[in-house]
Design a protein around this motif. Structure first.
Motif, mmCIF file in Angstrom:
data_model
loop_
_atom_site.group_PDB
_atom_site.id
_atom_site.type_symbol
_atom_site.label_atom_id
_atom_site.label_comp_id
_atom_site.label_asym_id
_atom_site.label_seq_id
_atom_site.Cartn_x
_atom_site.Cartn_y
_atom_site.Cartn_z
ATOM 1 N N LYS A 245 0.879 -1.162 0.162
ATOM 2 C CA LYS A 245 0.172 0.196 0.079
ATOM 3 C C LYS A 245 0.905 1.202 -0.058
ATOM 4 C CE LYS A 245 -4.155 -2.146 2.370
ATOM 5 N NZ LYS A 245 -5.004 -1.700 3.428
ATOM 6 N N VAL A 246 1.932 1.238 0.722
ATOM 7 C CA VAL A 246 2.939 2.292 0.811
ATOM 8 C C VAL A 246 3.626 2.599 -0.635
ATOM 9 C CG1 VAL A 246 4.967 3.268 1.800
ATOM 10 C CG2 VAL A 246 3.598 1.797 3.157
ATOM 11 N N LEU A 247 3.595 1.917 -1.318
ATOM 12 C CA LEU A 247 4.115 1.853 -2.765
ATOM 13 C C LEU A 247 3.156 2.694 -3.594
ATOM 14 C CD1 LEU A 247 6.014 -1.564 -3.556
ATOM 15 C CD2 LEU A 247 7.043 0.697 -3.041
ATOM 16 N N LEU A 248 1.999 2.366 -3.381
ATOM 17 C CA LEU A 248 0.861 2.735 -4.259
ATOM 18 C C LEU A 248 0.701 4.296 -3.770
ATOM 19 C CD1 LEU A 248 -2.023 -0.005 -3.910
ATOM 20 C CD2 LEU A 248 -0.846 0.874 -5.997
ATOM 21 N N SER B 227 3.487 1.328 9.347
ATOM 22 C CA SER B 227 3.173 0.116 8.214
ATOM 23 C C SER B 227 4.027 -1.063 8.270
ATOM 24 C CB SER B 227 3.263 0.573 6.739
ATOM 25 O OG SER B 227 3.084 -0.431 5.885
ATOM 26 N N PHE B 228 5.094 -0.983 8.772
ATOM 27 C CA PHE B 228 6.040 -2.442 8.619
ATOM 28 C C PHE B 228 5.961 -2.917 10.221
ATOM 29 C CE2 PHE B 228 8.362 0.513 5.817
ATOM 30 C CZ PHE B 228 8.678 -0.589 4.906
ATOM 31 N N GLU B 229 5.683 -2.054 11.187
ATOM 32 C CA GLU B 229 5.552 -2.678 12.796
ATOM 33 C C GLU B 229 4.260 -3.110 12.722
ATOM 34 O OE1 GLU B 229 8.333 0.340 15.272
ATOM 35 O OE2 GLU B 229 6.328 0.947 14.949
ATOM 36 N N ARG C 21 14.192 -1.147 11.850
ATOM 37 C CA ARG C 21 15.778 -0.474 12.120
ATOM 38 C C ARG C 21 16.034 0.525 11.041
ATOM 39 N NH1 ARG C 21 19.642 -5.651 12.406
ATOM 40 N NH2 ARG C 21 20.926 -4.315 11.977
ATOM 41 N N GLY C 22 15.274 1.383 10.634
ATOM 42 C CA GLY C 22 15.343 2.285 9.473
ATOM 43 C C GLY C 22 16.205 3.448 9.634
ATOM 44 N N LEU D 98 9.452 5.416 2.601
ATOM 45 C CA LEU D 98 9.224 4.158 3.455
ATOM 46 C C LEU D 98 9.542 4.623 4.751
ATOM 47 C CD1 LEU D 98 10.818 1.488 1.126
ATOM 48 C CD2 LEU D 98 8.432 1.959 1.552
ATOM 49 N N ARG D 99 10.553 5.158 5.154
ATOM 50 C CA ARG D 99 11.267 5.586 6.415
ATOM 51 C C ARG D 99 9.993 6.446 7.318
ATOM 52 N NH1 ARG D 99 17.293 7.217 5.442
ATOM 53 N NH2 ARG D 99 18.373 5.356 6.607
ATOM 54 N N GLU D 100 9.031 7.313 6.424
ATOM 55 C CA GLU D 100 8.008 7.934 6.996
ATOM 56 C C GLU D 100 6.890 6.977 7.210
ATOM 57 O OE1 GLU D 100 6.921 10.604 4.065
ATOM 58 O OE2 GLU D 100 8.845 11.878 4.104
#
Length: 507
Positions: free
Chosen positions: A277-280, A478-480, A487-488, A472-474
């Motif tokens: 979803k982040v890529l979109l 979404s990752f958690e 670890r970004g 992605l770092r922002e």
């Protein structure tokens, strides 16, 4: 005769009507508002005109000293793009929260400017203090060049300021005074000198310092895709870059121009739940397309080696692997990586753990149907086989491996159908199916996979790839939420300097 006339009129009317229908419909064009440091006016104005001619979008430019513009942006909170002349102003803008994506455009150095031929023989700071030298200085409260010079000279600035015949808010104003003969010397950017047909005197107090002029998308912009498109045009070497160079600026390499670039991403399958979803969102914001391939990293690396040359149009621009051990095989293309996330490897068992499985050794029990990933095709398979080999369990456990597939998702689907009793997967693979599965933990020193993100060395979309990393770092949440450990914030690691633990070096 009357009938013939009527027929001709009807034919003319029909032809006109047909022409109207075939004309393109009125398309609402975009208007981009840009706040630009005065020292970059000439090239930016020319770039904006070229962009308008090429795309039809309008670019409205407002010039001023960088400090003055920054004050306006803080109050007004309007506009699309801010072009700052120095790093300090950009840093201030970020602290104020008024900017987002950044595009470095050119490098600049402060110099003493004099008329052609240096008729007053100005050769250093001491010469500027002579009574017969009329000196013009940029106002440090308004112009970047003034602020930077004041910082570099320290207490020496005060003496010059007291001596200055004039102090003005923009570098172009003092350069204009010098070119007209109103003053004998001025401190300006080296890029300002050729624009006004002046001569530069380099002095040691200023010579080693360099600043970047940078375009930054404003947080207030309501049309980020259009703004980012123009920013890409500004920084493209064959578009804005060529015009900056023509005006005597020192370019910073940007991405090759494309109105709608296509970013090619290779990603390990485990990352998909966190980034899809982040890529979109990123693609929509940038106004681009992203071609994404999810698979086991062994397969992804093999595909890259098959292509051999990164000039292949299908070669990935960015690579987000399932584990750091699959970066060294393609280090020549991806020279550094950011360790973005971490995922835990577990034994997945049906809810309630009916077979009483508690360790990797339990997977060697006769008759047990075990699912493992293929060691040559996937990171998870390679890590699992290396772990088992380091514990002398590979031969006994692999005998029970009724399935060896490229990704953990395949194993989870097989467990759902009841064809497996246990499988070694990422905890993330069963994150959203906790009603069906339990996770048996593995040795802590061997059960962590670290996911590195890398941008290809010679990609035509290097800057775009780096902006994706920033995006992605922002989106840490979404990752958690997907089950990763974040670890970004770690600094990049050179791919050739990645050291794997001994148990992962087994052949």
């Amino acid at each position: 005769m009357m009938k013939k006339t009527i027929l001709l009129l009807l034919l003319a009317a029909f032809a006109t009507a047909a022409w109207i229908v075939l004309m393109p419909q009125n398309v609402e064009k975009t208007t981009i508002t840009v706040f630009c440091a005065a020292g970059l006016k000439k090239p930016v104005e020319e770039i904006a005109l070229a962009y308008q001619k090429e795309t039809g979008d309008e670019v409205r430019l407002q010039y001023g000293g960088t400090g003055t513009l920054l004050s306006q942006l803080k109050i007004a909170k309007q506009g699309d793009l801010f072009i700052a002349a120095d790093d300090g102003a950009l840093s201030d803008a970020k602290k104020m929260g008024v900017t987002r994506e950044e595009f470095q455009l050119v490098k600049q150095k402060p110099v003493i400017a004099v008329a052609k031929g240096n008729p007053k023989q100005v050769d250093g700071l001491a010469a500027l203090k002579k009574p017969e030298i009329k000196l013009a200085l940029p106002n440090p409260e308004a112009a970047s060049i003034g602020r930077v010079t004041k910082q570099l000279l320290g207490t020496g600035w005060d003496a010059l300021a007291a001596k200055a015949a004039v102090m003005k808010p923009t570098v172009t104003e003092i350069a204009a005074d010098l070119s007209l003969g109103a003053v004998d010397a001025a401190i300006v950017w080296d890029s300002t000198v050729p624009q006004f047909n002046l001569e530069a005197v380099t002095i040691p107090e200023l010579a080693k310092h360099e600043e970047f002029a940078t375009a930054a998308v404003l947080a207030s912009s309501t049309q980020p895709a259009a703004t980012l498109r123009f920013a890409r045009y500004l920084s493209a070497p064959e578009k804005g870059g060529a015009i900056f160079q023509k005006h005597g600026f020192h370019n910073v390499p940007g991405d090759k121009w494309a109105a709608k670039p296509d970013l090619i991403l290779y990603s390990g399958g485990v990352n998909r739940p966190a980034i899809e979803k982040v890529l979109l969102e990123f693609a929509e914001r940038e106004g681009i397309t992203i071609t994404t391939t999810y698979n086991g990293c062994g397969i992804l690396c093999a595909a890259m080696k098959t292509m051999e040359k990164s000039s292949d149009p299908k070669f990935p621009d960015v690579y987000y692997a399932c584990d750091v051990c699959f970066v060294p095989p393609v280090a020549e293309h991806f020279p550094e990586a950011v360790m973005l996330t971490e995922a835990e490897i577990v034994i997945a068992v049906p809810k309630g753990n009916p077979q009483g499985i508690h360790t990797l050794a339990d997977l060697a029990r006769p008759g047990l149907r075990v699912g493992l990933c293929n060691a040559e095709q996937s990171t998870l398979g390679f890590l699992t086989s290396s772990m088992l080999k380091s514990m002398n369990l590979w031969e006994s456990v692999s005998k029970n491996a009724s399935s060896q597939v490229p990704t953990g998702d395949f194993l989870v689907n097989q467990m759902r159908t009841g064809s497996l009793d246990a499988a070694v997967v990422y905890r993330i693979n069963i994150q959203k199916a906790q009603d069906h599965f339990d996770a048996v933990p593995l040795p802590a020193d061997k059960s962590k996979a670290v996911q590195p993100f890398a941008v290809r060395r010679d990609s035509e979309h290097q800057q775009l790839g780096r902006r994706l990393l920033a995006f992605l770092r922002e989106h840490r949440k979404s990752f958690e939420d997907a089950g990763f450990t974040w670890r970004g914030e770690e600094v990049p690691v050179k791919s050739t300097e990645i050291v794997l633990p001994e148990w992962l070096r087994q052949k």
